[in-house]
Design an enzyme around this catalytic site. Structure first.
Site, PDB file in Angstrom:
ATOM      1  N   PRO A  86      -7.274 -27.113 -12.788  1.00  0.00           N
ATOM      2  CG  PRO A  86      -9.478 -27.028 -13.562  1.00  0.00           C
ATOM      3  CD  PRO A  86      -8.080 -27.264 -13.989  1.00  0.00           C
ATOM      4  CD  GLU A 113     -14.362 -30.901 -24.399  1.00  0.00           C
ATOM      5  OE1 GLU A 113     -13.737 -31.658 -25.147  1.00  0.00           O
ATOM      6  OE2 GLU A 113     -15.352 -30.243 -24.760  1.00  0.00           O
ATOM      7  NE  ARG A 151       4.947  -8.106  -8.986  1.00  0.00           N
ATOM      8  CZ  ARG A 151       5.059  -8.000  -7.662  1.00  0.00           C
ATOM      9  NH1 ARG A 151       5.142  -9.076  -6.908  1.00  0.00           N
ATOM     10  NH2 ARG A 151       5.094  -6.816  -7.089  1.00  0.00           N
ATOM     11  CG  ASP A 166       4.859  -7.387  -3.657  1.00  0.00           C
ATOM     12  OD1 ASP A 166       4.937  -6.244  -4.120  1.00  0.00           O
ATOM     13  OD2 ASP A 166       5.179  -8.408  -4.262  1.00  0.00           O
TER      14      ASP A 166
HETATM   15 CL1  6GU Z   1      -4.702 -23.882 -13.949  1.00  0.00          CL
HETATM   16  N1  6GU Z   1      -6.843 -24.305 -15.437  1.00  0.00           N
HETATM   17  C1  6GU Z   1      -8.157 -24.243 -15.669  1.00  0.00           C
HETATM   18  N2  6GU Z   1      -8.646 -24.738 -16.806  1.00  0.00           N
HETATM   19  N3  6GU Z   1      -9.019 -23.698 -14.823  1.00  0.00           N
HETATM   20  C2  6GU Z   1      -8.508 -23.200 -13.698  1.00  0.00           C
HETATM   21  C3  6GU Z   1      -7.162 -23.227 -13.389  1.00  0.00           C
HETATM   22  C4  6GU Z   1      -6.335 -23.803 -14.287  1.00  0.00           C
HETATM   23  N4  6GU Z   1      -6.970 -22.649 -12.196  1.00  0.00           N
HETATM   24  C5  6GU Z   1      -8.175 -22.272 -11.801  1.00  0.00           C
HETATM   25  N5  6GU Z   1      -9.108 -22.611 -12.690  1.00  0.00           N
END
Ligand code: 6GU
Length: 247
Positions: A86, A113, A151, A166
């Site tokens: 994230p 974690e 794709r 697209d």
């Molecule tokens: Cl790549 N990993 C995690 N755990 N949560 C996320 C993410 C990735 N992308 C958005 N939320």
């Protein structure tokens, strides 16, 4: 193109990536997608790969050794190693295009974690997130990224479904689509689509793409180059929407 996915849950990938368009692309040899079970590189008899963090605080952190060894078991000179987290750069169609030109991608699925910082700093060249929300692990993100990138590999999509059409590559949202019947429960397909006049059909579709984008994702217009025709169509759309709004 080859994509190798480093994960604690290798079995979740096979079904989705082995089906439909990507399954076909793998069978025809355009695409190779492998999973590598990080636990196979654990050095202990319980196959454990995570440890409590130094400094305390609870939770478990994916340690460096098994992940480095898993990546190094498949890494080539030209491989691009990407950590899914994230904290990464937000994924979008432009990033997908860039990645679709790389011969070998190695994806590391982050752990719920956290992962040891040395994976981030010394193993992964890039960090990518698929959006501003938190997942339990990087697996769903790896699926999203792999699908979006694969794709775009030349030959994976046929002419008909070609990626150049697209919505995001055109910079607009899609126009509405209809198929038979022409009247379903009293809701009729727009007349122009039955007319056989391809000039008018193209114009209708462009106009409805502009309308959809205006109503749902007006931010996309910041990067959109309007042609003269587009400007005429969007003026009509705005007029119609204002009329509709004041009814
Ligand atoms: Cl790549 N990993 C995690 N755990 N949560 C996320 C993410 C990735 N992308 C958005 N939320």
């Amino acid at each position: 193109m080859q994509i190798d996915i480093m994960t604690l849950f290798p079995n979740v990938f096979t079904e989705i990536l082995g089906t439909s368009i990507l399954g076909k692309a793998q069978k025809s040899g355009l695409l190779t997608i492998n999973t590598v079970d990080i636990r196979d590189f654990s050095k202990d008899k319980h196959r454990s790969v995570d440890e409590p963090p130094y400094g305390g605080g609870g939770g478990m952190v994916l340690g460096p050794q098994a992940v480095f060894d898993a990546v190094e078991s498949v890494k080539k000179e030209e491989s691009e190693v990407i950590l899914l987290t994230p904290q990464g750069k937000p994924f979008n169609q432009e990033l997908a295009y860039g990645l679709s030109k790389i011969e070998h991608i190695i994806l590391i699925c982050g752990h719920y974690e956290g992962v040891d910082e040395r994976i981030r700093e010394h193993l992964a060249a890039k960090e990518i997130s698929i959006g501003d929300y938190v997942l339990t692990g990087g697996e769903a993100a790896a699926l999203v990224l792999t699908d979006a990138v694969a794709r775009l590999v030349p030959g994976v999509l046929g002419n008909v479904e070609s990626a150049s059409q697209d919505s995001f590559s055109m910079g607009l949202l899609e126009y509405p689509q209809y198929t038979r019947p022409a009247d379903y429960r009293g809701v009729e397909v727009p007349e122009v689509l039955l007319s056989g006049n391809h000039g008018e059909i193209d114009s209708f579709r462009k106009k409805e793409s502009l309308r959809n984008t205006l109503k749902r994702r007006a931010d996309l217009f910041n990067n959109y180059h309007f042609s003269e025709t587009d400007l005429e169509l969007i003026r009509e759309v705005i007029k119609e929407e204002m009329e509709r709004g004041s009814e």
